[in-house]
Write an enzyme that holds these catalytic residues in place. Structure first.
Site, PDB file in Angstrom:
ATOM      1  N   PRO A  10       0.794  -1.215   0.000  1.00 13.19           N
ATOM      2  CG  PRO A  10      -0.121  -1.069   2.136  1.00 13.19           C
ATOM      3  CD  PRO A  10       0.569  -2.018   1.210  1.00 13.19           C
ATOM      4  CG  ASN A  11      -0.294   4.291   1.240  1.00 15.01           C
ATOM      5  OD1 ASN A  11      -1.287   4.753   0.686  1.00 15.01           O
ATOM      6  ND2 ASN A  11      -0.321   3.799   2.458  1.00 15.01           N
ATOM      7  NE  ARG A  18       3.111   7.086   2.112  1.00 13.02           N
ATOM      8  CZ  ARG A  18       3.619   5.981   2.624  1.00 13.02           C
ATOM      9  NH1 ARG A  18       4.308   5.158   1.880  1.00 13.02           N
ATOM     10  NH2 ARG A  18       3.431   5.688   3.896  1.00 13.02           N
ATOM     11  CE1 TYR A  23       8.481   5.062   3.336  1.00 14.21           C
ATOM     12  CE2 TYR A  23       7.066   6.992   3.334  1.00 14.21           C
ATOM     13  CZ  TYR A  23       7.440   5.781   3.887  1.00 14.21           C
ATOM     14  OH  TYR A  23       6.772   5.288   4.977  1.00 14.21           O
ATOM     15  CG  ASN A  74       8.396  -1.922   0.415  1.00 16.00           C
ATOM     16  OD1 ASN A  74       7.725  -1.884   1.435  1.00 16.00           O
ATOM     17  ND2 ASN A  74       9.075  -0.887  -0.036  1.00 16.00           N
ATOM     18  CB  ALA A  77       1.244   0.221   6.463  1.00 11.29           C
ATOM     19  CG  HIS A  80       4.855  -2.088  10.375  1.00  6.47           C
ATOM     20  ND1 HIS A  80       6.193  -2.381  10.495  1.00  6.47           N
ATOM     21  CD2 HIS A  80       4.769  -1.124   9.417  1.00  6.47           C
ATOM     22  CE1 HIS A  80       6.889  -1.621   9.659  1.00  6.47           C
ATOM     23  NE2 HIS A  80       6.038  -0.852   8.992  1.00  6.47           N
ATOM     24  CD  GLU A  98      10.929  -7.239   6.607  1.00  9.64           C
ATOM     25  OE1 GLU A  98      10.112  -6.489   7.143  1.00  9.64           O
ATOM     26  OE2 GLU A  98      11.693  -7.989   7.242  1.00  9.64           O
ATOM     27  CG  HIS A 100      10.858  -2.323   4.859  1.00  9.67           C
ATOM     28  ND1 HIS A 100       9.496  -2.252   4.677  1.00  9.67           N
ATOM     29  CD2 HIS A 100      11.108  -3.461   5.540  1.00  9.67           C
ATOM     30  CE1 HIS A 100       8.945  -3.312   5.255  1.00  9.67           C
ATOM     31  NE2 HIS A 100       9.901  -4.056   5.778  1.00  9.67           N
ATOM     32  NE  ARG A 107       9.719   5.833   8.913  1.00  9.81           N
ATOM     33  CZ  ARG A 107       8.725   5.732   8.047  1.00  9.81           C
ATOM     34  NH1 ARG A 107       8.728   4.775   7.134  1.00  9.81           N
ATOM     35  NH2 ARG A 107       7.731   6.585   8.070  1.00  9.81           N
ATOM     36  NE  ARG A 111       6.213   4.290  10.045  1.00  4.51           N
ATOM     37  CZ  ARG A 111       5.211   4.271   9.162  1.00  4.51           C
ATOM     38  NH1 ARG A 111       4.984   3.189   8.446  1.00  4.51           N
ATOM     39  NH2 ARG A 111       4.435   5.318   9.004  1.00  4.51           N
TER      40      ARG A 111
END
Length: 144
Positions: A10-11, A18, A23, A74, A77, A80, A98, A100, A107, A111
């Protein structure tokens, strides 16, 4: 030829605009091109997909069984929060890495939890967009 599925959650479709301070300014299309270029250079195949929907990501993880040699994810959210994505990765028995853009451990405290990390063989984080080609290299190394 090794086949790697790269999933973005997502996102991540909003990359480039964003929270660029977190990012970066590289877009998802730019990242997908970086991945395609890396794949050509390494003589492998990659397929990139993005969804804002947990169930779609789970379906794609299921589809990877028997079709891909590895998954780079990736999960955004969902990293988590999603026991369902963790269970899907665990169930398909496809090596999963994984990934990111930021270092989740530096962070916000919420997270720091990674359900994906519990079933992934490794994690790459905190390298921004450059983490994607790094993840491809690490996956190919893992696959042998």
């Amino acid at each position: 030829m090794k086949r790697i599925l790269i999933l973005n959650g997502p996102n991540l479709n909003l990359l480039g605009t964003r929270q660029p301070e977190v990012y970066g300014t590289t877009t998802l299309a730019d990242i997908e091109q970086m991945c395609a270029d890396k794949a050509v250079a390494m003589g492998i195949s990659v397929e990139c997909r993005q969804s804002n929907h947990e169930g779609v990501l789970i379906d794609w993880i299921h589809e990877a069984r028997g079709a891909f040699d590895g998954i780079i994810i990736n999960a955004g959210a969902y990293t988590h929060t999603s026991i369902a994505i963790m269970d899907a990765v665990s169930s398909v028995e496809v090596p999963t890495l994984e990934l990111h853009l930021s270092d989740i451990h530096t962070r916000e405290e919420f997270r720091h939890i990674s359900y994906v990390g519990r079933v992934a063989f490794d994690a790459i984080m905190g390298h921004g967009a450059d983490g994607y080609p790094m993840a491809i290299e690490r996956m190919v190394q893992h696959l042998g």
